[in-house]
Design a protein around this motif. Structure first.
Motif, PDB file in Angstrom:
ATOM      1  N   ALA A  75     -82.924  59.852 102.700  1.00  0.00           N
ATOM      2  CA  ALA A  75     -84.378  59.952 102.884  1.00  0.00           C
ATOM      3  C   ALA A  75     -84.615  60.889 104.052  1.00  0.00           C
ATOM      4  O   ALA A  75     -83.824  60.929 105.002  1.00  0.00           O
ATOM      5  N   ALA A 135     -87.858  63.276 106.291  1.00  0.00           N
ATOM      6  CA  ALA A 135     -89.257  63.676 106.463  1.00  0.00           C
ATOM      7  C   ALA A 135     -89.358  64.750 107.532  1.00  0.00           C
ATOM      8  O   ALA A 135     -88.594  64.746 108.507  1.00  0.00           O
ATOM      9  N   PHE A 195     -85.147  53.497 110.343  1.00  0.00           N
ATOM     10  CA  PHE A 195     -85.827  54.483 111.186  1.00  0.00           C
ATOM     11  C   PHE A 195     -86.494  53.807 112.382  1.00  0.00           C
ATOM     12  O   PHE A 195     -86.523  54.356 113.477  1.00  0.00           O
ATOM     13  N   GLU A 201     -82.381  62.434 114.044  1.00  0.00           N
ATOM     14  CA  GLU A 201     -83.753  62.722 114.424  1.00  0.00           C
ATOM     15  C   GLU A 201     -83.765  64.065 115.167  1.00  0.00           C
ATOM     16  O   GLU A 201     -82.938  64.272 116.057  1.00  0.00           O
ATOM     17  N   VAL A 256     -80.189  57.123  98.351  1.00  0.00           N
ATOM     18  CA  VAL A 256     -78.988  57.826  98.798  1.00  0.00           C
ATOM     19  C   VAL A 256     -79.286  58.467 100.155  1.00  0.00           C
ATOM     20  O   VAL A 256     -78.459  58.476 101.058  1.00  0.00           O
ATOM     21  N   ASP A 285     -88.463  65.989 112.683  1.00  0.00           N
ATOM     22  CA  ASP A 285     -87.742  65.746 111.446  1.00  0.00           C
ATOM     23  C   ASP A 285     -86.925  64.463 111.617  1.00  0.00           C
ATOM     24  O   ASP A 285     -86.427  64.182 112.707  1.00  0.00           O
ATOM     25  N   ALA A 286     -86.824  63.677 110.567  1.00  0.00           N
ATOM     26  CA  ALA A 286     -85.967  62.490 110.614  1.00  0.00           C
ATOM     27  C   ALA A 286     -85.274  62.371 109.270  1.00  0.00           C
ATOM     28  O   ALA A 286     -85.851  62.718 108.241  1.00  0.00           O
ATOM     29  N   ARG A 287     -84.058  61.887 109.300  1.00  0.00           N
ATOM     30  CA  ARG A 287     -83.285  61.836 108.056  1.00  0.00           C
ATOM     31  C   ARG A 287     -82.246  60.740 108.129  1.00  0.00           C
ATOM     32  O   ARG A 287     -81.722  60.450 109.198  1.00  0.00           O
ATOM     33  N   ALA A 288     -81.938  60.158 106.991  1.00  0.00           N
ATOM     34  CA  ALA A 288     -80.882  59.155 106.947  1.00  0.00           C
ATOM     35  C   ALA A 288     -80.133  59.255 105.625  1.00  0.00           C
ATOM     36  O   ALA A 288     -80.725  59.570 104.591  1.00  0.00           O
ATOM     37  N   SER A 289     -78.827  59.016 105.700  1.00  0.00           N
ATOM     38  CA  SER A 289     -78.003  58.896 104.494  1.00  0.00           C
ATOM     39  C   SER A 289     -77.472  57.477 104.438  1.00  0.00           C
ATOM     40  O   SER A 289     -76.931  56.980 105.427  1.00  0.00           O
TER      41      SER A 289
END
Lengths: 144, 144, 144, 144
Positions: free
Chosen positions: B63, B65, A28, A109, B61, A62-66
């Motif tokens: 994450a 927010a 991130f 993001e 796997v 919002d933030a996200r990762a796979s």
């Protein structure tokens, strides 16, 4: 294919955890950096944009990762970033972390066009993204 | 209400960016920490679990927010964590960051039960989460 | 002039604190990275050295930095590193952070040649630095 | 014995490197935090001091650490901090990291009394530390 920028990161010893792989919050950190560079590469550096439009940046909604594959110290990562979708007041930035040709991590993001909040000092509110900002990316897009 | 643990964080100067608010990757750093503490509080410290079950931890796997309100230096945050859902090989951990009674950030980590991969050294594969691990959390749940 | 390597860092938003300048622990993060690169540039990558000499890396004895001028987001830093002194079991690495031709930060790390401790598992003890390691840097030195 | 404050840190997974021990720049992150807390504990919170004296904080001149023993995930550290010496425009803060009764790391930060620079916007210059600031610590000292 929309305009995209690529940031290269060589994974450092301190980016990794006791399992020897990248400690995930660091992705991130790199995404944030990659977003700044995307706008700079697109001819709209964040600082200049802030001054010109009297806005205060592009804070996160919002933030996200796979995570698809771990990355290790010394790996040379390419983080490929682009604006996936422009909404009225927000935009979605996608980041793909490539490691030796393999997709290691996918990130997204959501950021908003940050204006000073009229009533709450120190807080921001979302404003409409100027059409020429979108166009600038579109213009770049056509050239890319 | 399922079993939950609470971790307190006082936001430091170095956790904040030039806008004066928490640099968002730090929330994920705290989420990771909060997950370790959740399992410890639940009577299943990660290290002990790894030894007992011959597994290698609970790698990520996914994450994510959502940021609802900024947090500032000196803010005293409570990060409230619990396992929202147990799946066969994965689990969803939810983290709520409370700042002075206000929900500031909502996070979610999806983690898998990490077994050594039989064919690819250094890689993990997801295994079935032992029923007694789920029960332990259930047991704690009933007592909580 | 002894062999030296240069690492370039563009200061990111998240590297800076609410004063807008680099949060100082980040310089040490970069110093560690620069030391790994120095050895790699010198033909002795840390991993290879560890395997070849059955050692476990170059842990820190001491680290220090003097801050002469602040650095800001977007600044393009050059971190110039070299081994200032080879001792019997330790070495001193000097790092100079140049920002637009100005010396911004001076750093020094003292590291030891890390061997597995014979009596205390998980601890290291300092061993003699092999003469050919010093010579390799010397050889490179002469060529530089 | 001069006035001192103690900050407790439980070492997190993400604070550690692939050797399993604390990645050393994190100690400096904790030192910075400990300095803020020292002034707060001494009745002179950094923010209040800045407002009251029209100064801009206590930027670093120099930072240093000596590493005596590694710390591991889950270790509960006590960081004991005090002002070792007050100079005219600078002060030396000492931090001792205790791990289970053992001194693990010794640190020292030299900071200056930061006033806005009259000629160079965005830069600071060192000013004289007000006698009542030193006295306040002295006063606390006598009571401690």
């Amino acid at each position: 294919m929309s305009f995209q920028s690529t940031m290269t990161v060589t994974v450092g010893w301190g980016d990794c955890d006791p399992a020897g792989i990248v400690f995930y919050p660091n992705y991130f950190r790199w995404f944030d950096d990659a977003s700044w560079r995307l706008f700079e590469a697109g001819g709209l550096p964040m600082d200049g944009m802030a001054k010109h439009y009297d806005m205060l940046g592009l804070p996160l909604v919002d933030a996200r990762a796979s995570f698809r594959a771990p990355c290790w110290r010394g790996d040379r990562l390419e983080i490929v970033s682009h604006v996936a979708t422009w909404h009225r007041k927000t935009l979605d930035i996608e980041h793909r972390v490539m490691n030796g040709g393999e997709l290691a991590v996918e990130g997204r993001e959501v950021r908003f066009w940050g204006l000073p909040h009229p009533d709450r000092p120190g807080r921001l509110k979302a404003g409409e993204i100027p059409v020429e900002v979108k166009a600038q990316f579109g213009a770049v897009e056509r050239k890319a």
